[in-house]
Design a protein around this motif. Structure first.
Motif, mmCIF file in Angstrom:
data_model
loop_
_atom_site.group_PDB
_atom_site.id
_atom_site.type_symbol
_atom_site.label_atom_id
_atom_site.label_comp_id
_atom_site.label_asym_id
_atom_site.label_seq_id
_atom_site.Cartn_x
_atom_site.Cartn_y
_atom_site.Cartn_z
ATOM 1 N N THR A 154 0.868 -1.165 0.000
ATOM 2 C CA THR A 154 0.000 0.000 0.000
ATOM 3 C C THR A 154 0.907 1.218 0.000
ATOM 4 O OG1 THR A 154 -1.873 1.083 1.082
ATOM 5 C CG2 THR A 154 -0.196 0.158 2.518
ATOM 6 N N LEU A 155 0.375 2.382 -0.262
ATOM 7 C CA LEU A 155 1.177 3.603 -0.249
ATOM 8 C C LEU A 155 0.968 4.286 1.089
ATOM 9 C CD1 LEU A 155 3.010 5.611 -1.711
ATOM 10 C CD2 LEU A 155 0.948 6.667 -2.651
ATOM 11 N N ILE A 156 2.063 4.539 1.794
ATOM 12 C CA ILE A 156 1.966 5.202 3.088
ATOM 13 C C ILE A 156 2.782 6.490 3.052
ATOM 14 C CG2 ILE A 156 1.502 3.086 4.360
ATOM 15 C CD1 ILE A 156 4.412 3.095 5.295
ATOM 16 N N MET A 157 2.443 7.391 3.969
ATOM 17 C CA MET A 157 3.101 8.701 4.014
ATOM 18 C C MET A 157 3.275 9.145 5.455
ATOM 19 S SD MET A 157 1.689 12.322 2.602
ATOM 20 C CE MET A 157 2.632 13.817 2.830
ATOM 21 N N SER A 158 4.374 9.834 5.687
ATOM 22 C CA SER A 158 4.628 10.478 6.966
ATOM 23 C C SER A 158 4.657 11.982 6.743
ATOM 24 C CB SER A 158 5.984 10.023 7.534
ATOM 25 O OG SER A 158 6.322 10.787 8.670
ATOM 26 N N GLU A 159 4.079 12.723 7.652
ATOM 27 C CA GLU A 159 4.145 14.186 7.613
ATOM 28 C C GLU A 159 4.976 14.734 8.769
ATOM 29 O OE1 GLU A 159 0.259 15.920 5.651
ATOM 30 O OE2 GLU A 159 -0.263 14.583 7.321
ATOM 31 N N ASP A 160 5.637 13.813 9.496
ATOM 32 C CA ASP A 160 6.449 14.238 10.630
ATOM 33 C C ASP A 160 7.881 13.704 10.528
ATOM 34 O OD1 ASP A 160 6.069 11.558 11.211
ATOM 35 O OD2 ASP A 160 4.813 11.917 12.966
#
Length: 70
Positions: free
Chosen positions: A36-42
């Protein structure tokens, strides 16, 4: 190197396409293609899914440097 997120998002099977892509304009936005595609904003402290139910096997991500995510 610093270890950050130890959730299942990061320790899932290490496929050849499981690399980290950093936004060229905002180093806090980090993407990880995988099943799956995951993202971090921190900056990689935590990740969440952004694949929106699309079929798995995301192999790459391109971040358009002229269109900011946030």
């Amino acid at each position: 190197m610093e270890e950050r997120d130890r959730s299942n998002w990061m320790v899932w099977r290490p496929f050849y396409f499981s690399n980290l892509i950093v936004d060229p304009k905002n180093e806090n936005n980090v993407y990880k293609p995988d099943l799956t595609l995951i993202m971090s904003e921190d900056g990689g402290k935590s990740f969440s899914g952004i694949g929106n139910g699309a079929h798995g096997d995301f192999h790459d991500v391109w971040v358009n440097p002229t269109i900011p995510i946030k």
